[in-house]
Design a protein around this motif. Structure first.
Motif, PDB file in Angstrom:
ATOM      1  N   CYS A 195       4.623  -9.319   1.162  1.00  0.00           N
ATOM      2  CA  CYS A 195       3.445  -9.539   2.421  1.00  0.00           C
ATOM      3  C   CYS A 195       3.561 -11.312   2.358  1.00  0.00           C
ATOM      4  CB  CYS A 195       2.261  -9.330   1.391  1.00  0.00           C
ATOM      5  SG  CYS A 195       0.490 -10.010   2.012  1.00  0.00           S
ATOM      6  N   CYS A 239      -0.582  -6.097  11.439  1.00  0.00           N
ATOM      7  CA  CYS A 239       0.147  -6.398  10.965  1.00  0.00           C
ATOM      8  C   CYS A 239       1.933  -5.516  10.938  1.00  0.00           C
ATOM      9  CB  CYS A 239       0.130  -6.903   9.306  1.00  0.00           C
ATOM     10  SG  CYS A 239       1.204  -7.178   8.635  1.00  0.00           S
ATOM     11  N   HIS A 288       3.595  -4.565   9.344  1.00  0.00           N
ATOM     12  CA  HIS A 288       3.390  -4.072   7.441  1.00  0.00           C
ATOM     13  C   HIS A 288       4.687  -4.854   7.028  1.00  0.00           C
ATOM     14  CE1 HIS A 288       3.811  -0.439   9.307  1.00  0.00           C
ATOM     15  NE2 HIS A 288       2.983  -0.629   9.400  1.00  0.00           N
ATOM     16  N   GLU A 316      -0.350 -10.931  -0.125  1.00  0.00           N
ATOM     17  CA  GLU A 316      -1.921 -10.142  -0.889  1.00  0.00           C
ATOM     18  C   GLU A 316      -1.150  -9.753  -2.144  1.00  0.00           C
ATOM     19  OE1 GLU A 316      -3.134  -7.432   1.689  1.00  0.00           O
ATOM     20  OE2 GLU A 316      -4.378  -9.143   2.828  1.00  0.00           O
ATOM     21  N   GLU A 323      -6.231  -0.968   3.899  1.00  0.00           N
ATOM     22  CA  GLU A 323      -5.827  -2.953   3.822  1.00  0.00           C
ATOM     23  C   GLU A 323      -7.579  -2.362   4.685  1.00  0.00           C
ATOM     24  OE1 GLU A 323      -3.405  -4.909   5.472  1.00  0.00           O
ATOM     25  OE2 GLU A 323      -3.956  -6.844   4.713  1.00  0.00           O
ATOM     26  N   ILE A 370      -0.274   0.547   2.967  1.00  0.00           N
ATOM     27  CA  ILE A 370      -0.432  -0.228   2.306  1.00  0.00           C
ATOM     28  C   ILE A 370      -1.822  -0.861   3.719  1.00  0.00           C
ATOM     29  CG2 ILE A 370      -0.573  -2.558   1.352  1.00  0.00           C
ATOM     30  CD1 ILE A 370       2.042  -1.727   0.383  1.00  0.00           C
TER      31      ILE A 370
HETATM   32  S1  SF4 Z   1      -0.411  -5.069   5.941  1.00  0.00           S
HETATM   33 FE1  SF4 Z   1      -1.318  -6.404   4.923  1.00  0.00          FE
HETATM   34  S2  SF4 Z   1      -0.278  -6.040   2.910  1.00  0.00           S
HETATM   35 FE2  SF4 Z   1       1.351  -5.205   4.000  1.00  0.00          FE
HETATM   36  S3  SF4 Z   1       2.437  -7.072   5.094  1.00  0.00           S
HETATM   37 FE3  SF4 Z   1       0.405  -7.304   6.234  1.00  0.00          FE
HETATM   38  S4  SF4 Z   1      -0.716  -8.440   5.399  1.00  0.00           S
HETATM   39 FE4  SF4 Z   1       0.552  -7.914   3.672  1.00  0.00          FE
END
Ligand code: SF4
Ligand SMILES: Cc1cc2nc3c(=O)[nH]c(=O)nc-3n(C[C@H](O)[C@H](O)[C@H](O)COP(=O)(O)OP(=O)(O)OC[C@H]3O[C@@H](n4cnc5c(N)ncnc54)[C@H](O)[C@@H]3O)c2cc1C
Ligand code: SF4
Length: 585
Positions: free
Chosen positions: A52, A91, A93, A56, A114, A110
């Protein structure tokens, strides 16, 4: 002694030979003296957290969600990332592609967790307010990098002013990403939490325009986070014709002025050129404005740099895609675009990006009639604000930072303008890295040795070893094969005709169920397995209030049962020799 492999069967109790039986417990027998391996509690890095870019602490907040402790989960995320509702939505992810659950049912969702925790908490959470009194810092640009830096600095007590050229804060999160993926009120809600910490955001202030370098004289440090705000040109004849509008300009108009400003596109034929996020966003937005949209991309679907889910969603909504084709001319009549001449491509040897180079096929040109052309082949920096500033070095269109965030005397740089990584989460991580570096710099500490760019930095780091837990390190006897929840989207007709958010969030039950699938790789959750299985009763809980266990090494003989029974690899066996040399862990 029984021969190896020979089974001895006793038909009744009388056949059992006399065996020694202890009438006391084993505590008289300090077996630890024989040990050459020692078990130690050692939390390790989960691969999701390692991947990440915002850094996080994922297993910890997933564990809290699984227990319904949403506020605490949100606070854990926000130690590192002030934009969980944004990253939970946009994101790509990378955390999930490395999640160990991929090998046993499917990655943990995830990003959806989040988003869930941010949405459920931020609606009600009281804003933590503060009035910092530390040195003054100027941040240029209010994208994810600038605001993340401002947030982390404000938490450390610095007085931060963010200067933003546009009328609204948020950078590309505000004027690039459309509402159907990231509703503006969600972004503004998270920005309001940052402002409550005492961060001042001054919009309509452009460095190199109505804000001069001289006006920044009184700031102890400056952080440049101006992103990539210019669209790359197609470099073909006719690209300045009326009706050719860059993806960034198109999305900026849509996001700042609303769909009404682009109603001329309704019923028109639109060609979007490119295969990245901005191409998908421009195409899907034009579709929602009532246009007939085709995406033209010079490689194949496999090489498209856009987030895969975005490509799928664009196709589901009815956007046509033509691959292995590139424009060679925008045809215009009376100065207005009326068509595009394309040439067919084939894939050649890999280029510097590692992707196969598209090679034109001679004689394969063809023409398509269009009303509008939206070039979306990438963004670059507008570095005009550096005119006359000689201290800063620019390399390949990016500000050079050395070491890692320092760009010049008291000037730091981060986000796309320095790293070019091109995602919100990378920009958030980069802003945090700069905040930590600025804090070090102002406390007179060396920046040499500060983690290099490839490594995440953590604002709050619980003690974990550098080892990343692999799937083979887990004890699967304690887990079941379980699949993730399918995505939930609004009906397709609504998607085609409105800017309503496409992806629906999880409800409480779904979120808890999904969070419970997490293995908590490398993180002790006090399941008591080690204690239960220790044949020497050498392990005990630290106490009712304290977290963790103690090992009584007088009795532990280093058999390693606790280590192998730990479901999540939160214990390690270490050679006793190291401890004799004075190592503590
Ligand atoms: S989705 Fe959230 S936890 Fe996953 S890489 Fe992106 S910022 Fe990080
Ligand atoms: C259309 C589009 C869609 C995208 N979708 C995604 C996605 O789904 N997921 C994802 O992770 N990433 C996505 N990205 C990439 C992501 O948005 C960027 O990587 C990220 O926003 C970069 O953050 P930043 O803070 O470095 O810069 P930016 O977000 O670009 O912010 C820079 C800010 O600085 C301001 N500025 C510029 N010059 C000056 C100046 N001289 N003075 C004052 N202010 C100035 C700009 O107005 C801007 O507000 C997308 C990008 C685009 C273009
Ligand atoms: S199972 Fe949980 S801790 Fe392990 S990698 Fe996946 S999300 Fe991270």
């Amino acid at each position: 002694m029984a021969q190896k492999g020979k089974v001895i069967t006793f038909r009744n109790v009388k056949e059992v030979p006399p065996v020694p039986v202890s009438l006391a417990d084993t505590l008289y027998n300090k077996t630890g003296g024989w040990r050459y391996l020692r078990p130690v509690y050692e939390d390790k890095r989960a691969p999701c957290t390692f991947n990440c870019p915002s850094g996080e602490d994922i297993p910890v907040y997933l564990g809290l969600i699984a227990q319904g402790r949403f506020l605490e989960a949100w606070e854990v995320i926000r130690f590192e990332n002030p934009f969980p509702a944004v990253t939970g939505r946009v994101c790509p992810h990378p955390c999930e592609s490395e999640c160990n659950r991929n090998y046993y049912g499917g990655a943990i969702s995830i990003h959806r967790l989040e988003r869930f925790v941010a949405d459920i908490v931020e609606e009600k959470a009281p804003k933590v307010t503060s009035k910092p009194e530390g040195p003054k810092i100027a941040v240029i640009g209010s994208g994810p990098a600038g605001l993340s830096c401002a947030y982390h600095l404000a938490r450390k007590g610095y007085r931060v002013t963010v200067f933003e050229a546009l009328p609204e804060p948020g950078g590309l999160m505000r004027y690039g990403i459309p509402n159907y993926r990231l509703p503006k009120e969600v972004l503004m809600r998270e920005i309001a939490f940052i402002e409550a910490l005492g961060v001042e955001i001054r919009t309509g202030m452009k460095l190199g325009g109505n804000l001069s370098w001289g006006e920044l004289r009184d700031y102890a440090a400056i952080f440049l986070a101006v992103g990539f705000s210019k669209n790359r040109g197609l470099e073909v004849p006719g690209e300045n014709s009326e009706g050719v509008i860059s993806a960034l300009e198109f999305l900026k108009t849509l996001n700042l002025e609303g769909p009404g400003a682009l109603k001329a596109l309704a019923g028109k034929k639109v060609a979007v050129i490119g295969g990245g996020n901005s191409a998908m966003d421009a195409a899907r937005s034009a579709l929602r404005l009532g246009a007939d949209v085709t995406i033209y991309y010079r490689r194949t679907r496999e090489e498209m740099p856009a987030i895969p889910a975005e490509i799928e969603e664009a196709e589901e909504e009815g956007i046509r895609m033509e691959f292995l084709t590139a424009p060679v001319e925008i045809i215009s009549s009376n100065g207005r675009a009326s068509g595009v001449r394309f040439i067919k491509m084939r894939l050649g040897e890999p280029d510097s990006s590692g992707r196969p180079r598209p090679v034109p096929i001679p004689g394969s040109e063809y023409t398509v009639d269009v009303d509008y052309v939206i070039p979306a082949i990438g963004q670059e920096a507008d570095l005009s604000f550096l005119d006359g500033i000689e201290e800063l070095r620019v390399e390949r269109g990016r500000i050079k930072t050395e070491p890692s965030t320092l760009a010049g005397p008291r000037i730091f740089a981060g986000g796309d303008i320095a790293t070019g990584f091109g995602t919100v989460t990378h920009a958030i991580g980069s802003g945090k890295r700069a905040a930590l570096a600025i804090d070090r710099f102002l406390r007179g500490e060396a920046l040499e040795g500060f983690p290099p760019l490839e490594k995440n930095v953590y604002a709050v780091l619980r003690p974990v070893s550098e080892t990343v837990v692999r799937f083979e390190d887990l004890n699967l006897a304690y887990y079941r094969w379980e699949e993730p929840l399918p995505p939930k989207l609004i009906p397709i007709e609504k998607r085609r005709t409105s800017f309503e958010e496409v992806n629906l969030g999880l409800d409480v039950d779904e979120a808890i169920k999904e969070a419970k699938r997490c293995f908590a790789c490398g993180t002790c959750v006090m399941c008591d397995n080690c204690l239960t299985f220790c044949p020497d009763r050498a392990i005990s809980r630290k106490g009712d209030e304290a977290f963790g266990y103690e090992i009584d090494y007088d009795y532990c003989k280093g058999c390693g049962v606790c280590v192998s029974e730990c479901p999540r690899n939160a214990l390690s066996l270490k050679e006793e020799f190291g401890f004799m040399k004075g190592e503590t862990q």
